[in-house]
Write an enzyme that holds these catalytic residues in place. Structure first.
Site, mmCIF file in Angstrom:
data_model
loop_
_atom_site.group_PDB
_atom_site.id
_atom_site.type_symbol
_atom_site.label_atom_id
_atom_site.label_comp_id
_atom_site.label_asym_id
_atom_site.label_seq_id
_atom_site.Cartn_x
_atom_site.Cartn_y
_atom_site.Cartn_z
ATOM 1 N N GLY A 1 -24.385 1.938 -15.581
ATOM 2 C CA GLY A 1 -23.885 0.626 -14.968
ATOM 3 C C GLY A 1 -25.090 -0.331 -14.953
ATOM 4 O O GLY A 1 -25.315 -0.760 -15.888
ATOM 5 N N SER B 1 -26.922 5.323 -20.690
ATOM 6 C CA SER B 1 -26.900 3.787 -20.535
ATOM 7 C C SER B 1 -27.816 3.724 -19.291
ATOM 8 O O SER B 1 -29.061 4.582 -19.243
ATOM 9 C CB SER B 1 -25.694 3.398 -20.255
ATOM 10 O OG SER B 1 -25.855 1.894 -20.410
ATOM 11 N N TRP B 2 -27.685 3.172 -18.308
ATOM 12 C CA TRP B 2 -28.523 2.866 -17.344
ATOM 13 C C TRP B 2 -29.201 4.234 -16.643
ATOM 14 O O TRP B 2 -30.132 4.422 -16.020
ATOM 15 C CB TRP B 2 -27.759 2.057 -16.155
ATOM 16 C CG TRP B 2 -28.399 2.309 -14.782
ATOM 17 C CD1 TRP B 2 -27.896 3.033 -13.535
ATOM 18 C CD2 TRP B 2 -29.670 2.137 -14.090
ATOM 19 N NE1 TRP B 2 -28.554 3.100 -12.626
ATOM 20 C CE2 TRP B 2 -29.813 2.302 -12.871
ATOM 21 C CE3 TRP B 2 -30.767 1.046 -14.654
ATOM 22 C CZ2 TRP B 2 -30.716 2.104 -11.866
ATOM 23 C CZ3 TRP B 2 -31.838 0.852 -13.902
ATOM 24 C CH2 TRP B 2 -32.089 1.182 -12.724
ATOM 25 N N ASP C 1 -24.773 0.918 -31.826
ATOM 26 C CA ASP C 1 -24.681 0.513 -30.450
ATOM 27 C C ASP C 1 -25.657 -1.150 -30.247
ATOM 28 O O ASP C 1 -26.735 -1.099 -30.500
ATOM 29 C CB ASP C 1 -25.766 1.383 -29.687
ATOM 30 C CG ASP C 1 -25.660 1.210 -28.203
ATOM 31 O OD1 ASP C 1 -25.489 0.098 -27.606
ATOM 32 O OD2 ASP C 1 -25.871 2.262 -27.446
ATOM 33 N N HIS D 1 -22.010 2.293 -28.347
ATOM 34 C CA HIS D 1 -22.543 2.648 -26.932
ATOM 35 C C HIS D 1 -21.581 3.350 -26.103
ATOM 36 O O HIS D 1 -21.952 4.454 -25.189
ATOM 37 C CB HIS D 1 -22.607 1.171 -26.172
ATOM 38 C CG HIS D 1 -23.454 1.377 -25.036
ATOM 39 N ND1 HIS D 1 -24.756 1.723 -24.972
ATOM 40 C CD2 HIS D 1 -23.099 1.325 -23.616
ATOM 41 C CE1 HIS D 1 -25.390 1.661 -23.734
ATOM 42 N NE2 HIS D 1 -24.303 1.643 -22.725
#
Length: 325
Positions: free
Chosen positions: A45, A117-118, A273, A301
């Site tokens: 996120g 990701s995050w 990505d 991604h």
């Protein structure tokens, strides 16, 4: 390609809301083997909430799989969807403390960390803070939430997506269009007017979807497809974190990568990505000799079958019966 497959859905055998202070309670749940190798699934996120299927990559006979919702999202309380929820106590430092509080609550000595990701930013920050608590790390879609990464995603990509970026830019007030768009959207998400917040969340997610629209082997359209409440929490938390560069010092995670020495890691990154170009994963691999970088040529991604196979292989490396770790 690996012949490994996802495991059947394991039942949750324990769950709860953990009081982490400041009026926050984070939701957590545990699946798999109660005496197995602990593994913590960290979501992306920021603000996406725990992924519903990530635990199926872990053999439930081997791993004790812990999932949790970070502050303000998923089933954690209070939700950032509510405009009255104070975001002051929702920072990277708070999330790191929450992870330690959860580890202690569950009686875990050390665990495997997995996320994308995050989540890779949060995992790296945690592992560099508490290396003695980390068995190993599997990161997918590596980010370090550096200013240049944030600037690329919300400004630099206009070079490739000029039409979609102009729509994204048009979502903020005229006086903000030549400035920091992330912070402009953050301010919109703090508006007392629910219509303003809802429109800003839609515009933000439309841009995020434009960036992944080419990922036909992955999951294009996933941001706008979120339920309205989840979308509001996601965008409010994203803009809050990214406007503050996650409260990390410039280059902090790369600078402190030496603290990961001795921790085995697998970095899995898609060559296609656009959200997070491959350079970040490559730089981390250069600074962390115990990590292996796996580049997935057909993935962006949101993944691809080849990326999913690489993830399953990476997790299997940490099965005590099969691996060297």
């Amino acid at each position: 390609m690996s012949g490994r497959r996802l495991f059947p859905e394991p039942q949750v055998y324990d769950h709860g809301l953990l009081d982490v202070g400041d009026g926050n309670r984070i939701y957590w749940e545990v699946r798999g083997n109660p005496v197995g190798r602990p593994a913590l699934v960290v979501h992306g996120g920021p603000g996406s909430g725990r992924p519903r299927g990530a635990h199926k990559g872990f053999d439930p006979d081997v791993f004790q799989v812990v999932s949790f919702d970070q502050r303000g999202c998923g089933d954690s309380i209070p939700s950032a969807t509510n405009a009255s929820t104070d975001m002051t106590h929702n920072t990277t430092e708070h999330l790191l403390a929450d992870m330690e509080t959860l580890r202690e609550h569950l009686g875990v000595d050390s665990w495997l960390l997995y996320g994308g990701s995050w989540a890779s930013t949060l995992i790296l920050a945690y592992a560099e803070r508490h290396p003695e608590r980390v068995i190993g790390i599997v990161l997918v879609g590596v980010t370090m939430t550096r200013p240049q990464e944030i600037d690329w995603l919300y400004h630099g990509l206009r070079l490739l997506l000029p039409i979609e970026w102009e729509r994204f830019r048009a979502g903020v007030p005229d006086q903000d269009r030549n400035g920091n768009l992330v912070d402009a959207y953050r301010r919109l998400m703090e508006s007392p007017d629910p219509a303003v917040r809802e429109q800003a969340a839609r515009d933000w997610c439309a841009w995020e979807d434009a960036v992944i629209a080419h990922e036909h082997l992955g999951n294009p359209g996933q941001y706008s497809a979120k339920p309205d409440a989840a979308k509001l929490a996601f965008v409010r938390i994203c803009t809050h974190y990214f406007a503050h560069c996650a409260w990390l010092e410039e280059g902090q995670l790369l600078r402190d990568a030496y603290r990961l020495k001795g921790i085995p890691g697998v970095l899995i990154h898609g060559r296609l990505d656009l959200s997070g170009p491959l350079l970040t994963a490559w730089e981390l691999a250069q600074a962390w000799p115990d990590a292996e970088l796996k580049i997935i040529d057909d993935s962006g991604h949101t993944g691809s079958p080849a990326m999913r196979a690489a993830v399953l292989d990476a997790i299997a490396q940490f099965d005590p019966a099969l691996s060297r770790f």
